[in-house]
Design a protein around this motif. Structure first.
Motif, PDB file in Angstrom:
ATOM      1  N   PHE A 176      -6.430  35.703  38.458  1.00 21.23           N
ATOM      2  CA  PHE A 176      -6.408  36.547  37.360  1.00 21.23           C
ATOM      3  C   PHE A 176      -7.067  37.835  37.716  1.00 21.23           C
ATOM      4  N   SER A 177      -7.756  37.820  38.567  1.00 22.21           N
ATOM      5  CA  SER A 177      -8.752  39.289  39.145  1.00 22.21           C
ATOM      6  C   SER A 177      -7.993  39.851  40.047  1.00 22.21           C
ATOM      7  N   LEU A 178      -6.740  39.656  40.649  1.00 20.53           N
ATOM      8  CA  LEU A 178      -6.075  40.613  41.348  1.00 20.53           C
ATOM      9  C   LEU A 178      -5.735  41.978  40.609  1.00 20.53           C
ATOM     10  N   PRO A 179      -5.975  43.030  41.333  1.00 25.02           N
ATOM     11  CA  PRO A 179      -5.714  44.470  40.689  1.00 25.02           C
ATOM     12  C   PRO A 179      -4.266  44.804  40.212  1.00 25.02           C
ATOM     13  N   TYR A 180      -4.126  45.149  38.912  1.00 29.32           N
ATOM     14  CA  TYR A 180      -2.739  45.418  38.644  1.00 29.32           C
ATOM     15  C   TYR A 180      -1.857  44.332  38.236  1.00 29.32           C
ATOM     16  N   LEU A 181      -2.559  42.811  38.193  1.00 24.41           N
ATOM     17  CA  LEU A 181      -1.766  41.826  38.064  1.00 24.41           C
ATOM     18  C   LEU A 181      -1.002  42.019  36.530  1.00 24.41           C
ATOM     19  N   GLN A 232     -13.783  41.801  44.668  1.00 24.29           N
ATOM     20  CA  GLN A 232     -13.875  42.911  43.983  1.00 24.29           C
ATOM     21  C   GLN A 232     -14.920  43.424  44.969  1.00 24.29           C
ATOM     22  N   GLN A 233     -15.366  42.829  46.137  1.00 20.73           N
ATOM     23  CA  GLN A 233     -16.196  43.689  47.144  1.00 20.73           C
ATOM     24  C   GLN A 233     -15.056  44.128  47.915  1.00 20.73           C
ATOM     25  N   ASP A 234     -13.867  43.695  48.157  1.00 18.56           N
ATOM     26  CA  ASP A 234     -12.694  44.082  49.170  1.00 18.56           C
ATOM     27  C   ASP A 234     -12.304  45.366  48.359  1.00 18.56           C
ATOM     28  N   ILE A 235     -12.129  45.379  46.988  1.00 20.40           N
ATOM     29  CA  ILE A 235     -11.480  46.432  46.348  1.00 20.40           C
ATOM     30  C   ILE A 235     -12.353  47.553  46.388  1.00 20.40           C
TER      31      ILE A 235
END
Length: 340
Positions: free
Chosen positions: A110-115, A183-186
């Motif tokens: 559920f941390s995937l961006p804009y999911l 989050q680091q990758d984002i």
């Protein structure tokens, strides 16, 4: 004679019915340790507090949940909560699963961006089989009995330097993130400098200027008086909206009677619904923040498209790494909600 035998048998059966109940309740702890990251003043803490209150009232004190905010049972290291629960040091967790994704990678779903781009999508996911069957099965395999889930709220971009209208505006800035490789990758995708630290360490780092900014929900910004730490710019990029889960260690849950299990589950659902309401109420207006001298910027449609484009690479990478089947189901739920 027949009537007497019937009476004796009934008495024995009644005794057998009472004995297991008495034994079960005698095994209850005087206190159950509930761990959560945040402290008083946040919707998250209010939700956990209400959960504990409802459980205590509805079980007539048989189950007493004591809150340990600040992840104090694991010295502030929220990524260790799941391990501590498995070891018996924690009984109950109220928090986002991303904190425990270092142990169970699927917990980062559920941390995937804009999911989940909006409240409509969140509501659809909260009611879906993707969450209540598929994801909850993963939680159970990890040693947790899921009770209910609510909305965490969008984590916005906050910093002390300048307005962040486009991804290039954050390049080179030192941004605090939780202990999450995603989050680091984002942040890396936006050419920022991600720095993982606990919330306790983050507050002093922000105040001293050791880090330039962070991601946080708007209600937490207000609760923790983040503007007083020099953070004067907020961008509503709405990229990450986690879920807060109410969960009990499997071995603990099994010691409760079926009746008490249902009571606790019902209390969690009520608390999760109130948590969601509080989160949305706090995010509905920026007026209080503006009164504190904070600039709240809403990106244009073109700028939002840039934010979404730049995080697509980490999104695809982590979808493939976490659980493609589960995430595809969540995507389908969200897509369907947009049509309704």
């Amino acid at each position: 004679m027949i009537q007497r035998r019937h009476l004796l048998a009934s008495t024995c059966l009644a005794g057998l019915g009472i004995a297991p109940l008495a034994r079960a309740q005698s095994s209850y702890k005087s206190e159950y340790r509930l761990s959560l990251v945040v402290g008083p003043g946040t919707a998250w803490h209010a939700g956990a507090e209400q959960f504990a209150k409802l459980v205590r009232e509805r079980t007539a004190g048989r189950i007493n949940l004591r809150l340990y905010p600040g992840s104090s049972l694991v010295q502030g290291a929220q990524d260790r909560e799941l391990s501590a629960l498995r070891q018996g040091a924690i009984d109950v967790l109220v928090g986002p699963c991303v904190n425990w994704s270092g142990t169970v990678k699927d917990f980062a779903a559920f941390s995937l961006p804009y999911l989940m781009p909006d409240a409509k999508a969140v509501d659809a996911v909260l009611a879906s089989d993707a969450l209540n069957q598929d994801f909850y099965a993963i939680m159970r395999r990890a040693g947790i009995e899921p009770l209910a889930s609510g909305e965490y709220g969008n984590m916005q971009l906050i910093n002390a330097k300048h307005r962040l209208a486009q991804p290039r505006d954050i390049a080179g800035m030192k941004i605090r993130v939780v202990a999450s490789p995603m989050q680091q990758d984002i942040m890396n995708a936006m050419k920022a400098n991600p720095t993982s630290m606990s919330w306790a360490d983050a507050q002093s780092a922000l105040a001293s200027g050791a880090v330039d900014g962070l991601m946080l929900t708007l209600e937490q910004v207000q609760a923790y008086k983040v503007p007083s730490l020099g953070q004067k710019y907020i961008s509503r990029w709405n990229a990450i909206n986690e879920l807060i889960h109410f969960a009990v260690a499997n071995p603990v849950f099994k010691t409760w009677t079926p009746e008490d299990q249902q009571i606790v589950r019902g209390a969690a659902k009520d608390a999760a619904a109130e948590l969601t309401r509080l989160v949305r109420k706090s995010a509905a207006s920026d007026e209080l923040l503006k009164q504190q001298g904070v600039e709240v910027y809403i990106p244009t449609a073109t700028e939002m498209a840039e934010w979404k484009a730049v995080v697509r690479t980490p999104y695809d990478k982590w979808k493939a790494s976490i659980n493609p089947g589960l995430i595809t189901k969540i995507e389908q739920v969200v897509a369907q909600s947009a049509k309704a």
